[in-house]
Design a protein around this motif. Structure first.
Motif, PDB file in Angstrom:
ATOM      1  N   GLU A   1       0.836  -1.201   0.000  1.00 38.11           N
ATOM      2  CA  GLU A   1       0.000   0.000   0.000  1.00 38.11           C
ATOM      3  C   GLU A   1       0.873   1.254   0.000  1.00 38.11           C
ATOM      4  N   PRO A   2       0.365   2.373  -0.559  1.00 39.48           N
ATOM      5  CA  PRO A   2       1.123   3.632  -0.487  1.00 39.48           C
ATOM      6  C   PRO A   2       1.430   3.997   0.965  1.00 39.48           C
ATOM      7  N   MET A   3       2.536   4.681   1.165  1.00 32.11           N
ATOM      8  CA  MET A   3       3.010   5.012   2.510  1.00 32.11           C
ATOM      9  C   MET A   3       3.132   6.520   2.689  1.00 32.11           C
ATOM     10  N   THR A   4       2.950   6.975   3.924  1.00 30.20           N
ATOM     11  CA  THR A   4       3.191   8.373   4.246  1.00 30.20           C
ATOM     12  C   THR A   4       4.699   8.571   4.415  1.00 30.20           C
ATOM     13  N   ALA A   5       5.132   9.815   4.387  1.00 27.59           N
ATOM     14  CA  ALA A   5       6.547  10.117   4.605  1.00 27.59           C
ATOM     15  C   ALA A   5       6.979   9.632   5.990  1.00 27.59           C
ATOM     16  N   ALA A   6       6.085   9.748   6.977  1.00 29.15           N
ATOM     17  CA  ALA A   6       6.402   9.291   8.338  1.00 29.15           C
ATOM     18  C   ALA A   6       6.628   7.783   8.366  1.00 29.15           C
ATOM     19  N   GLU A   7       5.812   7.032   7.630  1.00 29.76           N
ATOM     20  CA  GLU A   7       5.972   5.577   7.584  1.00 29.76           C
ATOM     21  C   GLU A   7       7.275   5.193   6.888  1.00 29.76           C
ATOM     22  N   VAL A   8       7.599   5.885   5.803  1.00 27.74           N
ATOM     23  CA  VAL A   8       8.855   5.623   5.104  1.00 27.74           C
ATOM     24  C   VAL A   8      10.029   5.972   6.021  1.00 27.74           C
ATOM     25  N   HIS A   9       9.925   7.103   6.723  1.00 31.33           N
ATOM     26  CA  HIS A   9      10.978   7.510   7.649  1.00 31.33           C
ATOM     27  C   HIS A   9      11.187   6.464   8.738  1.00 31.33           C
ATOM     28  N   ARG A  10      10.107   5.925   9.257  1.00 30.49           N
ATOM     29  CA  ARG A  10      10.186   4.889  10.298  1.00 30.49           C
ATOM     30  C   ARG A  10      10.954   3.677   9.768  1.00 30.49           C
ATOM     31  N   GLU A  11      10.693   3.295   8.521  1.00 34.16           N
ATOM     32  CA  GLU A  11      11.399   2.150   7.923  1.00 34.16           C
ATOM     33  C   GLU A  11      12.882   2.459   7.723  1.00 34.16           C
ATOM     34  N   VAL A  12      13.190   3.643   7.219  1.00 32.95           N
ATOM     35  CA  VAL A  12      14.586   4.036   7.009  1.00 32.95           C
ATOM     36  C   VAL A  12      15.330   4.028   8.336  1.00 32.95           C
ATOM     37  N   SER A  13      14.660   4.490   9.387  1.00 26.91           N
ATOM     38  CA  SER A  13      15.291   4.624  10.705  1.00 26.91           C
ATOM     39  C   SER A  13      15.673   3.291  11.325  1.00 26.91           C
ATOM     40  N   ARG A  14      15.187   2.202  10.785  1.00 28.40           N
ATOM     41  CA  ARG A  14      15.566   0.882  11.306  1.00 28.40           C
ATOM     42  C   ARG A  14      17.020   0.563  11.019  1.00 28.40           C
ATOM     43  N   THR A  15      17.535   1.148   9.931  1.00 33.66           N
ATOM     44  CA  THR A  15      18.907   0.819   9.533  1.00 33.66           C
ATOM     45  C   THR A  15      19.887   1.979   9.629  1.00 33.66           C
ATOM     46  N   ARG A  16      19.362   3.206   9.653  1.00 32.12           N
ATOM     47  CA  ARG A  16      20.269   4.356   9.766  1.00 32.12           C
ATOM     48  C   ARG A  16      19.519   5.579  10.245  1.00 32.12           C
ATOM     49  N   GLU A  17      20.293   6.546  10.715  1.00 31.37           N
ATOM     50  CA  GLU A  17      19.718   7.786  11.233  1.00 31.37           C
ATOM     51  C   GLU A  17      19.594   8.785  10.090  1.00 31.37           C
ATOM     52  N   LEU A  18      18.361   9.252   9.872  1.00 26.72           N
ATOM     53  CA  LEU A  18      18.098  10.199   8.805  1.00 26.72           C
ATOM     54  C   LEU A  18      16.949  11.092   9.264  1.00 26.72           C
ATOM     55  N   ALA A  19      17.064  12.383   9.045  1.00 26.83           N
ATOM     56  CA  ALA A  19      16.033  13.321   9.489  1.00 26.83           C
ATOM     57  C   ALA A  19      14.738  13.090   8.710  1.00 26.83           C
TER      58      ALA A  19
END
Length: 129
Positions: free
Chosen positions: A19-37
């Motif tokens: 399903e399409p994702m919000t920027a917050a959901e994508v950010h949450r996924e990215v944050s699992r592997t690295r720190e990104l604002a």
């Protein structure tokens, strides 16, 4: 269509979710592997929408994003672009293929065999019309 490392990472996340994702959901996924604002992720997704890499649904307060192309189509487009840039000299292609691990080469052989089988069944292929 050039895709940067962060764009590729964000596309991989979008492809992994049905399903399409919000920027917050994508950010949450990215944050699992690295720190990104969060703002970096949000801005990147908006820029990717401008480049036609993702679709941005603005119908809700929190915009939703999904990839425009399937992973396979994106890879094909990038490979075609790269081969067009280098003129596809056989040596360059063979050099690239030689770097693949044996399992990947086996998968590639199977895919090429399937293409050949389909071409034979359809009566030719390119230039046979």
């Amino acid at each position: 269509m050039r895709v940067g490392a962060l764009e590729a990472e964000l596309l991989n996340i979008l492809w992994a979710h049905p399903e399409p994702m919000t920027a917050a959901e994508v950010h949450r996924e990215v944050s699992r592997t690295r720190e990104l604002a969060y703002t970096t992720v949000s801005t990147s997704l908006q820029r990717m929408a401008g480049k036609g890499l993702v679709h941005q649904d603005r119908s809700e307060r929190a915009h939703r994003f999904d990839a425009v192309l399937r992973r396979e189509d994106m890879i094909r487009n990038l490979a075609e672009e790269a081969m067009g840039l280098i003129g596809t000299p056989p040596g360059a292609l063979v050099g690239f293929l030689g770097q693949l691990d044996p399992h990947m080469r086996s998968q590639l052989r199977s895919a090429l065999d399937a293409i050949d089988d389909n071409t034979r069944r359809e009566g030719g292929g390119r230039g046979s019309h």
